[in-house]
Design a protein around this motif. Structure first.
Motif, short mmCIF file in Angstrom:
data_model
loop_
_atom_site.label_atom_id
_atom_site.label_comp_id
_atom_site.label_asym_id
_atom_site.label_seq_id
_atom_site.Cartn_x
_atom_site.Cartn_y
_atom_site.Cartn_z
N ALA A 195 -7.36 1.74 -4.79
CA ALA A 195 -7.70 1.78 -3.37
C ALA A 195 -6.47 1.84 -2.48
O ALA A 195 -6.50 2.42 -1.39
N THR A 196 -5.39 1.22 -2.93
CA THR A 196 -4.17 1.20 -2.12
C THR A 196 -3.24 2.37 -2.39
O THR A 196 -2.22 2.52 -1.71
N ARG A 197 -3.58 3.21 -3.33
CA ARG A 197 -2.72 4.36 -3.68
C ARG A 197 -3.23 5.61 -2.97
O ARG A 197 -3.56 6.63 -3.57
N VAL A 198 -3.27 5.51 -1.65
CA VAL A 198 -3.83 6.57 -0.82
C VAL A 198 -3.02 7.85 -0.94
O VAL A 198 -3.56 8.96 -0.92
N ALA A 199 -1.73 7.72 -1.07
CA ALA A 199 -0.84 8.89 -1.05
C ALA A 199 -0.87 9.70 -2.35
O ALA A 199 -0.39 10.84 -2.36
N ASP A 200 -1.43 9.14 -3.41
CA ASP A 200 -1.41 9.84 -4.69
C ASP A 200 -2.22 11.14 -4.61
O ASP A 200 -3.41 11.12 -4.27
N ASN A 201 -1.58 12.24 -4.92
CA ASN A 201 -2.26 13.53 -5.00
C ASN A 201 -3.05 13.88 -3.74
O ASN A 201 -4.12 14.50 -3.81
N ILE A 202 -2.54 13.49 -2.60
CA ILE A 202 -3.25 13.76 -1.35
C ILE A 202 -3.22 15.25 -1.03
O ILE A 202 -2.21 15.93 -1.25
N SER A 242 0.83 -1.20 0.00
CA SER A 242 0.00 0.00 0.00
C SER A 242 0.87 1.25 0.00
O SER A 242 1.92 1.28 0.65
N HIS A 243 0.41 2.27 -0.72
CA HIS A 243 0.98 3.62 -0.62
C HIS A 243 0.14 4.37 0.41
O HIS A 243 -0.88 4.98 0.08
#
Length: 545
Positions: free
Chosen positions: A253-260, A195-196
């Motif tokens: 769903a696991t790319r939480v950090a993208d463009n946060i 996960s990110h």
């Protein structure tokens, strides 16, 4: 090129594991230099669940009380671990009702919650008190090793000035993306990236929602996110780790950090709290990669990997930082004996033999908890069954040439610590004894030297240990290894008021156990030998050869 400065051990890293390494080595009288590219200790809370063995180790270097007091300023001391739909919503599961339930039976210490941000300044102060040199705002530029040591160039990030350090050994405590590990070409094996993730540090008034619940770690499962809270006991602030968002069947769903963004973080905190309009202030956002991997080797010549440089794991179970502190403790006494000439070349090989299998086990156990508590969509096929915390925290076992295993040893990496009874390779059991009218734990006897404990009728073992230490022994195989010895019993050096020492350590009244400086049993004789001096000398020689 500047003239090189000599130091026995260079530690790259000045965070939890690097500072612990400096403390444990200094405790054994070994000077160190730490280099850390950041300008100070942790600025984010990070690792907050500290396990039983970790506090036992800090107890051994005089830090237990100050750490416990600081911990209780932040968190309730006996918090639980549970799962909720949201803080305002229903509870879904209780994993651990009270983290210290049953602890008093097996340890003089307790588990605790504490931010790394609060712990590291305490460790830094203790390391400096013991003589460690800590160079913050300094990075490792390059290093080369040869048969005699490691030559490293380090640079002050403010002035740009470079220094060349010459060390006999180097510890890489430089994090999960360790440049040293990469430079050595040491691969990582395991589950890889899962996960990110992000951690959101926030302020929000959740006091009424806690409703008096003594929760240390709060897992959150709802359609918006999966992750976990850790709230300070005031209920006014904390952090939220988010591992997945939305529909977990979708790759993103696991790319939480993208463009946060900050506004997105406010949405996530509100969803986790369960109050759509609660005021939230975001203090900071940290992005990180949830990974479950273990290095294929922990040693390369004179360089040793420790902490996240050696093993990376998701935070579920709180194993990462704790495992790193235990790495540092295992390595410190071995380096000390080697540097002072009391050990042969084989002792340092036991660091990899003992710690790497446990690093692999622990990373897999963290992954199993991650799947079951946070990411059931990954499926449980092929993952390890969850091993209980007792076994992983104080029931893990070592198998190496630094342990003289007994014939019935099954080679397992863990067992119930209540059943180990002084078996070689296990942590020496805790038992309260009495000396000069004062109560002390058996664990308080360990930490600097080898310790021999003999039953009430085992005075011959203590005599042999004293002769070996004084140099009067006919057999001189121990090469300067210091062995402290204690006869346990009514007429001995230390009294056993409950009369349970012999059963606790699995020996007869005439038996003895030899405990290593790290508190693990190295050898045991269930009863007296007619050649106690020779037997003990050969055991010590075999362990440190």
């Amino acid at each position: 090129m500047p003239t090189s400065e000599d130091v026995p051990v260079l530690i790259v890293g000045g965070s939890l594991v690097g500072l612990s390494s400096a403390i444990f080595l200094a405790w054994h009288g070994i000077p160190t230099i730490n280099v850390e590219r950041h300008r100070g200790t942790a600025v984010h809370p990070r690792a907050g669940h500290f396990q039983l063995r970790t506090l036992e180790l800090f107890r051994s270097v005089g830090l237990e009380e100050i750490i416990r007091r600081k911990s209780e300023e932040q968190y309730d001391p006996n918090g639980g671990i549970a799962a909720v739909e949201s803080l305002a919503g229903p509870e879904l599961a209780t994993y651990i009702a009270n983290i210290n339930s049953g602890v008093a039976d097996v340890s003089p210490s307790v588990r605790f919650f504490m931010t790394q941000q609060a712990l590291e300044p305490i460790l830094r102060t203790r390391a400096e008190e013991l003589g460690a040199e800590l160079l913050y705002g300094t990075e490792l530029v390059s290093f080369e090793q040869d048969a005699g040591g490691v030559s490293a160039v380090v640079k002050d990030l403010d002035s740009g000035a470079e220094r060349t350090l010459r060390a006999r050994y180097m510890i890489a405590a430089d994090g999960n993306r360790s440049p040293i590990r990469e430079r050595l070409g040491i691969a990582m094996r395991g589950r890889g990236l899962i996960s990110h993730s992000i951690t959101i540090y926030f302020r929000a008034d959740a006091t009424s929602l806690l409703r008096g619940r003594n929760l240390g770690v709060i897992y959150v499962f709802n359609p918006v996110l999966r992750g976990f809270f850790r709230l300070e006991k005031s209920g006014q602030s904390g952090f939220l780790a988010v591992n997945t968002v939305g529909d977990t069947s979708r790759p993103e769903a696991t790319r939480v950090a993208d463009n946060i963004t900050e506004s997105r973080c406010i949405e996530l905190v509100r969803a986790a709290i369960g109050v759509p309009d609660i005021p939230v202030h975001i203090e900071s956002i940290a992005t990180w990669r949830a990974v479950a991997d273990n290095a294929e080797r922990y040693r390369d010549g004179r360089v040793f990997l420790a902490g996240d440089a050696a093993h990376t794991m998701p935070p579920n179970g709180g194993f990462g930082g704790n495992t790193g502190v235990q790495d540092a403790h295992n390595l410190a006494w071995k380096l000390a004996l080697t540097i002072n000439g009391s050990a042969g070349p084989g002792l340092l090989d036991t660091y990899d033999a003992e710690r790497r299998p446990l690093g692999e086990l622990t990373a897999e156990q963290a992954y199993s908890r991650y799947v079951r508590r946070t990411a059931p969509y990954l499926g449980t096929e092929g993952i390890q069954p969850v091993v209980d915390e007792w076994r992983l925290e104080i029931g893990y076992k070592y198998h190496s040439s630094a342990v003289l295993s007994e014939k019935d040893d099954d080679g397992a990496l863990h067992e119930d610590p209540r059943e180990s009874r002084g078996r070689p390779g296990t942590r020496a059991p805790h038992l309260f004894l009495e000396r000069d009218g004062q109560r002390l734990s058996t664990l308080d006897l360990y930490g600097k030297h080898f310790v021999l404990l003999a039953g009430a009728g085992g005075g011959g073992w203590c005599d042999a240990a004293r002769r070996l230490r004084s140099g009067l022994a006919a057999n001189r195989q121990v090469n300067g290894v210091i062995v402290e010895s204690y006869l346990i019993g009514p007429a001995g050096d230390i009294n056993d008021p409950g009369g349970t020492f012999q059963d606790c350590y699995g020996i007869s009244p005439s038996g003895a156990v030899l405990v290593r400086p790290d508190g693990f049993v190295a050898w045991r004789a269930t009863e007296m030998s007619g050649m106690a001096e020779k037997t003990l000398a050969e055991a010590i020689s075999s362990i440190v050869r």
